[in-house]
Scaffold this motif. Sequence first.
Motif, mmCIF file in Angstrom:
data_model
loop_
_atom_site.group_PDB
_atom_site.id
_atom_site.type_symbol
_atom_site.label_atom_id
_atom_site.label_comp_id
_atom_site.label_asym_id
_atom_site.label_seq_id
_atom_site.Cartn_x
_atom_site.Cartn_y
_atom_site.Cartn_z
ATOM 1 N N LEU A 31 0.837 -1.204 0.000
ATOM 2 C CA LEU A 31 0.000 0.000 0.000
ATOM 3 C C LEU A 31 0.869 1.249 0.000
ATOM 4 O O LEU A 31 0.638 2.186 -0.769
ATOM 5 N N ILE A 32 1.888 1.258 0.856
ATOM 6 C CA ILE A 32 2.785 2.420 0.921
ATOM 7 C C ILE A 32 3.476 2.639 -0.423
ATOM 8 O O ILE A 32 3.608 3.771 -0.894
ATOM 9 N N ASN A 33 3.904 1.556 -1.056
ATOM 10 C CA ASN A 33 4.643 1.654 -2.316
ATOM 11 C C ASN A 33 3.757 1.762 -3.546
ATOM 12 O O ASN A 33 4.271 1.905 -4.653
ATOM 13 N N TRP A 59 5.105 9.535 13.401
ATOM 14 C CA TRP A 59 5.632 8.210 13.062
ATOM 15 C C TRP A 59 7.045 8.310 12.505
ATOM 16 O O TRP A 59 7.874 7.444 12.737
ATOM 17 N N VAL A 60 7.291 9.379 11.751
ATOM 18 C CA VAL A 60 8.607 9.584 11.149
ATOM 19 C C VAL A 60 9.605 10.041 12.207
ATOM 20 O O VAL A 60 10.737 9.562 12.260
ATOM 21 N N ALA A 61 9.192 10.971 13.044
ATOM 22 C CA ALA A 61 10.083 11.531 14.064
ATOM 23 C C ALA A 61 10.442 10.482 15.102
ATOM 24 O O ALA A 61 9.716 9.510 15.310
ATOM 25 N N VAL A 107 5.060 0.465 11.256
ATOM 26 C CA VAL A 107 5.791 0.198 10.015
ATOM 27 C C VAL A 107 6.499 1.467 9.546
ATOM 28 O O VAL A 107 7.679 1.437 9.204
ATOM 29 N N VAL A 108 5.785 2.593 9.541
ATOM 30 C CA VAL A 108 6.410 3.856 9.121
ATOM 31 C C VAL A 108 7.557 4.203 10.068
ATOM 32 O O VAL A 108 8.628 4.629 9.625
ATOM 33 N N ASP A 109 7.357 3.999 11.352
ATOM 34 C CA ASP A 109 8.410 4.255 12.335
ATOM 35 C C ASP A 109 9.647 3.419 12.010
ATOM 36 O O ASP A 109 10.776 3.915 12.054
ATOM 37 N N HIS A 110 9.448 2.156 11.692
ATOM 38 C CA HIS A 110 10.563 1.266 11.350
ATOM 39 C C HIS A 110 11.277 1.731 10.077
ATOM 40 O O HIS A 110 12.491 1.612 9.969
ATOM 41 N N LEU A 111 10.516 2.243 9.132
ATOM 42 C CA LEU A 111 11.092 2.672 7.855
ATOM 43 C C LEU A 111 11.837 3.997 7.957
ATOM 44 O O LEU A 111 12.536 4.386 7.021
ATOM 45 N N THR A 112 11.686 4.687 9.082
ATOM 46 C CA THR A 112 12.308 6.002 9.275
ATOM 47 C C THR A 112 13.074 6.045 10.595
ATOM 48 O O THR A 112 12.815 6.904 11.440
#
Length: 139
Positions: A31-33, A59-61, A107-112
């Motif tokens: 979904l993200i991609n 989530w990014v921070a 998931v977003v946290d893990h990716l950033t």
Amino acid sequence: MGIFADLTGAVLSKTSGPQDQHNLLSSVLGLINHPDVGGLQGLVGKFKAAGLGNLADSWVAQGPNSTVSPAQLQQVFSADQLRAFAQKLGIDPDQATQHLAAYLPGVVDHLTPNGAVPAGGIDATTVLASLKAKLFSGQ
């Protein structure tokens, strides 16, 4: 409790086995991609356009992740995107949106991990392998 422990607990409590976990993580990354989303940068942009940028930014921070509700996800993603996500999982769209609300922040946290969206997008295969390694370490 760390993000991977949270993510692991969430996945294990709501899925019945390793294949379900793989399918869920793969579907979230897909979904993200998806071209209509545009990777992490596109995802953050969609949240900002929906007036929910503060959620994606958390989530990014580095630091705690804000939660997102299924209703908020319906503001960000089209009904067709959520239906396709549910269909890929083989479950009801409402249930799929609940799963997405539970897992997307982690998931977003893990990716950033460095508190920023990486340039150049994400390699879903590598990320999925990394998440699976975290999920299954210690078992």
